[in-house]
Motif scaffolding. Structure first.
Motif, PDB file in Angstrom:
ATOM      1  N   PHE A  72      45.279  44.442  33.638  1.00  0.00           N
ATOM      2  CA  PHE A  72      44.274  44.286  34.628  1.00  0.00           C
ATOM      3  C   PHE A  72      44.816  44.202  35.993  1.00  0.00           C
ATOM      4  O   PHE A  72      44.022  43.787  37.015  1.00  0.00           O
ATOM      5  N   SER A  73      46.115  44.705  36.071  1.00  0.00           N
ATOM      6  CA  SER A  73      46.466  44.902  37.380  1.00  0.00           C
ATOM      7  C   SER A  73      45.655  45.651  38.302  1.00  0.00           C
ATOM      8  O   SER A  73      45.242  46.812  37.718  1.00  0.00           O
ATOM      9  N   GLY A  74      45.766  45.369  39.450  1.00  0.00           N
ATOM     10  CA  GLY A  74      44.845  46.186  40.499  1.00  0.00           C
ATOM     11  C   GLY A  74      43.381  46.244  40.515  1.00  0.00           C
ATOM     12  O   GLY A  74      42.739  46.417  41.370  1.00  0.00           O
ATOM     13  N   LEU A  75      42.905  45.172  39.761  1.00  0.00           N
ATOM     14  CA  LEU A  75      41.493  44.878  39.721  1.00  0.00           C
ATOM     15  C   LEU A  75      41.079  43.886  40.841  1.00  0.00           C
ATOM     16  O   LEU A  75      41.843  43.009  41.038  1.00  0.00           O
ATOM     17  N   THR A  76      40.045  43.836  41.323  1.00  0.00           N
ATOM     18  CA  THR A  76      39.545  42.933  42.463  1.00  0.00           C
ATOM     19  C   THR A  76      38.970  41.946  41.215  1.00  0.00           C
ATOM     20  O   THR A  76      38.811  42.240  40.251  1.00  0.00           O
ATOM     21  N   ASP A  77      38.851  40.640  41.951  1.00  0.00           N
ATOM     22  CA  ASP A  77      38.289  39.488  41.301  1.00  0.00           C
ATOM     23  C   ASP A  77      36.821  39.833  41.019  1.00  0.00           C
ATOM     24  O   ASP A  77      36.578  39.533  39.484  1.00  0.00           O
TER      25      ASP A  77
ATOM     26  N   GLU B 133      35.746  42.559  39.881  1.00  0.00           N
ATOM     27  CA  GLU B 133      35.706  43.526  38.927  1.00  0.00           C
ATOM     28  C   GLU B 133      36.373  42.973  37.431  1.00  0.00           C
ATOM     29  O   GLU B 133      35.803  43.003  36.595  1.00  0.00           O
ATOM     30  N   TYR B 134      37.375  42.180  37.834  1.00  0.00           N
ATOM     31  CA  TYR B 134      37.853  41.344  36.535  1.00  0.00           C
ATOM     32  C   TYR B 134      37.015  40.430  36.029  1.00  0.00           C
ATOM     33  O   TYR B 134      36.821  40.301  34.680  1.00  0.00           O
ATOM     34  N   THR B 135      36.272  39.756  36.858  1.00  0.00           N
ATOM     35  CA  THR B 135      34.981  38.657  36.715  1.00  0.00           C
ATOM     36  C   THR B 135      34.204  39.379  35.657  1.00  0.00           C
ATOM     37  O   THR B 135      33.470  39.177  34.546  1.00  0.00           O
ATOM     38  N   ALA B 136      33.743  40.801  35.924  1.00  0.00           N
ATOM     39  CA  ALA B 136      32.616  41.522  35.392  1.00  0.00           C
ATOM     40  C   ALA B 136      33.000  41.972  33.943  1.00  0.00           C
ATOM     41  O   ALA B 136      32.605  41.702  32.984  1.00  0.00           O
ATOM     42  N   TYR B 137      34.277  42.435  33.742  1.00  0.00           N
ATOM     43  CA  TYR B 137      34.872  42.729  32.608  1.00  0.00           C
ATOM     44  C   TYR B 137      35.096  41.523  31.680  1.00  0.00           C
ATOM     45  O   TYR B 137      34.498  41.816  30.468  1.00  0.00           O
ATOM     46  N   VAL B 138      35.572  40.253  32.029  1.00  0.00           N
ATOM     47  CA  VAL B 138      35.484  39.189  31.170  1.00  0.00           C
ATOM     48  C   VAL B 138      34.335  38.808  30.738  1.00  0.00           C
ATOM     49  O   VAL B 138      33.992  38.337  29.606  1.00  0.00           O
TER      50      VAL B 138
ATOM     51  N   TYR C  97      41.611  43.935  51.062  1.00  0.00           N
ATOM     52  CA  TYR C  97      40.917  42.888  49.992  1.00  0.00           C
ATOM     53  C   TYR C  97      41.936  42.357  48.847  1.00  0.00           C
ATOM     54  O   TYR C  97      43.085  43.053  48.932  1.00  0.00           O
ATOM     55  N   LEU C  98      41.864  41.467  48.034  1.00  0.00           N
ATOM     56  CA  LEU C  98      42.495  41.078  47.169  1.00  0.00           C
ATOM     57  C   LEU C  98      42.607  41.849  46.041  1.00  0.00           C
ATOM     58  O   LEU C  98      41.411  42.089  45.428  1.00  0.00           O
ATOM     59  N   VAL C  99      43.591  42.012  45.261  1.00  0.00           N
ATOM     60  CA  VAL C  99      43.794  42.559  43.866  1.00  0.00           C
ATOM     61  C   VAL C  99      44.844  41.952  43.060  1.00  0.00           C
ATOM     62  O   VAL C  99      45.901  41.142  43.685  1.00  0.00           O
ATOM     63  N   ARG C 100      44.710  42.006  41.699  1.00  0.00           N
ATOM     64  CA  ARG C 100      45.422  41.466  40.755  1.00  0.00           C
ATOM     65  C   ARG C 100      46.903  41.926  40.679  1.00  0.00           C
ATOM     66  O   ARG C 100      46.831  43.320  40.728  1.00  0.00           O
ATOM     67  N   GLY C 101      47.994  41.233  40.420  1.00  0.00           N
ATOM     68  CA  GLY C 101      49.329  41.791  40.408  1.00  0.00           C
ATOM     69  C   GLY C 101      50.014  41.578  39.227  1.00  0.00           C
ATOM     70  O   GLY C 101      49.498  41.156  38.012  1.00  0.00           O
ATOM     71  N   LYS C 102      51.361  41.405  39.067  1.00  0.00           N
ATOM     72  CA  LYS C 102      52.293  41.198  37.811  1.00  0.00           C
ATOM     73  C   LYS C 102      52.430  39.949  37.638  1.00  0.00           C
ATOM     74  O   LYS C 102      51.964  38.696  38.196  1.00  0.00           O
ATOM     75  N   TYR C 103      52.612  39.788  36.084  1.00  0.00           N
ATOM     76  CA  TYR C 103      52.942  38.189  35.459  1.00  0.00           C
ATOM     77  C   TYR C 103      54.048  37.353  36.378  1.00  0.00           C
ATOM     78  O   TYR C 103      55.010  38.036  36.889  1.00  0.00           O
ATOM     79  N   ARG C 104      53.627  36.291  36.490  1.00  0.00           N
ATOM     80  CA  ARG C 104      54.564  35.267  37.236  1.00  0.00           C
ATOM     81  C   ARG C 104      55.190  34.244  36.313  1.00  0.00           C
ATOM     82  O   ARG C 104      56.042  33.499  36.911  1.00  0.00           O
ATOM     83  N   GLY C 105      54.628  33.759  35.153  1.00  0.00           N
ATOM     84  CA  GLY C 105      55.316  32.975  34.599  1.00  0.00           C
ATOM     85  C   GLY C 105      54.202  32.148  33.519  1.00  0.00           C
ATOM     86  O   GLY C 105      53.076  31.968  34.200  1.00  0.00           O
ATOM     87  N   LYS C 106      54.527  31.622  32.410  1.00  0.00           N
ATOM     88  CA  LYS C 106      53.792  31.211  31.450  1.00  0.00           C
ATOM     89  C   LYS C 106      53.474  29.446  31.549  1.00  0.00           C
ATOM     90  O   LYS C 106      54.421  28.927  31.823  1.00  0.00           O
TER      91      LYS C 106
END
Length: 364
Positions: A153-158, A160-165, A256-265
């Motif tokens: 899901f990296s690179g999606l805007t909020d 876009e991600y919300t619509a997918y979910v 604008y903001l986009v999703r990036g890499k994993y940061r920790g569980k």
């Protein structure tokens, strides 16, 4: 005067209709998200509908809340310190049909989204997970899913991600008929949240699932502020930031903001760290369902200046849920070891999703 009387009659009719509608939630079909959001429990707890009221867990919870909300009680807790934390998957939301929602999203994105080509490593992980889910008793369970979730899901805007979910939330869960992912909430646990809110608790969802996923699933529906969703975090970047360090990058007019890499569980002790950092107070109530919640539950009950309690949900129902008795037995022993109250889905819940949600045979 007649206008006032008519208004009262209309109001009474509306209240009665709402009550009938809510009563039906616990008797028939799976509740829609709108119906789940309309569930109410009064501060006295006199209108719980989805619990067996002789259950020890129900008695313990309602007794606790009554005791700590009475101003003349030695156990009284001021409103500002009434903090309850809930795990999400397996505590208030299905995690067994056939697996966690976040992992099912990885499969959907990496293997079935025709508009997207997953990186090779993510696709390989998704294929291994899919193969394992076909028979959990054979083969090796794939490793951590969180880096792959962040990646696909990296690179999606909020938006876009919300619509997918939200689109995925309309899809049916596997193994339970008449139930979509966005509706797969344990109705008795929703009642608990509503009961605590009626008693002026601040409710937080503290999950191993990704934070924005928690917000989309839970917050608006259950009237929980988005700031009260604590989950696994991924990096958030400006669209033109690239690999530039955040300390050196200035947000641009066309950014604008986009999703990036994993940061920790956000599991185990990381949940406690997140609570301390983001809430700044020790919870007095905690709800979980797995060993990964142990630190959070113990943090609520150990060394607390207030009377506190922890509750542990056992997925032990083989008729209305995809329970696992071996896991449930281990969890029961864990709860006894640490002093948590046990909630048995089989014994304590009158219904889980609504009585027309049945187990079905699935061929993956």
């Amino acid at each position: 005067m007649r206008i006032v009387e008519l208004s009262k009659k209309k109001l009474l009719a509306f209240v009665l209709a709402a009550a009938v509608s809510f009563g039906a939630i616990c008797d028939v079909d799976a509740a829609t998200r709108a119906e789940i959001g309309q569930i109410t429990v009064n501060k006295r707890g006199s209108n719980f509908k989805c619990w067996n009221k002789d259950a020890a867990s129900y008695q313990a919870l309602t007794k606790y809340v009554k005791e700590i909300t009475k101003k003349n009680s030695k156990s009284y807790i001021p409103v500002e310190d009434r903090i309850a934390v809930f795990d999400m998957d397996g505590t208030i939301l299905c995690e067994t049909a056939p697996y966690y929602l976040s992992q099912m999203l990885i499969l959907d994105r990496a293997l079935h989204d025709k508009s997207y080509t997953a990186p090779a490593e993510d696709r390989k992980f998704a294929q291994a997970l899919d193969a394992w889910l076909k028979n959990k008793n054979t083969g090796k369970k794939p490793g951590s899913s969180s880096p792959h979730f962040a990646s696909v899901f990296s690179g999606l805007t909020d938006p876009e991600y919300t619509a997918y979910v939200k689109k995925f939330m309309a899809k049916p869960v596997e193994g339970l008929g008449n139930l979509a992912w966005g509706e797969a909430f344990y109705l008795p646990m929703v009642e608990v949240i509503k009961y605590l809110q009626a008693n002026q608790f601040q409710v937080y969802i503290v999950s191993g699932s990704e934070r924005q996923l928690v917000r989309i699933l839970v917050c608006d529906m259950l009237a929980i502020p988005k700031a009260n969703a604590i989950g696994t975090d991924n990096a958030i970047l400006a669209a033109h930031q690239g690999n530039t360090d955040g300390l050196k990058y200035v947000y641009r007019k066309d950014d604008y903001l986009v999703r990036g890499k994993y940061r920790g569980k956000n599991l185990q002790m990381n949940k406690v760290t997140a609570i301390a950092r983001e809430i700044g107070k020790q919870p007095v109530l905690a709800f979980g369902n797995s060993r990964d919640d142990a630190s959070m539950l113990n943090y609520a009950i150990y060394g607390n200046k207030y009377k506190s309690a922890a509750f542990f949900v056992l997925c032990d129902d083989l008729q209305r849920e995809l329970g696992n008795l071996e896991k449930a037995d281990k969890c029961r022993k864990l709860a006894a070891e640490y002093g948590w109250n046990v909630i048995s889905m089989r014994d304590d819940f009158k219904t889980i999703y609504g009585d027309n949600v049945k187990r079905v045979t699935v061929s993956r």
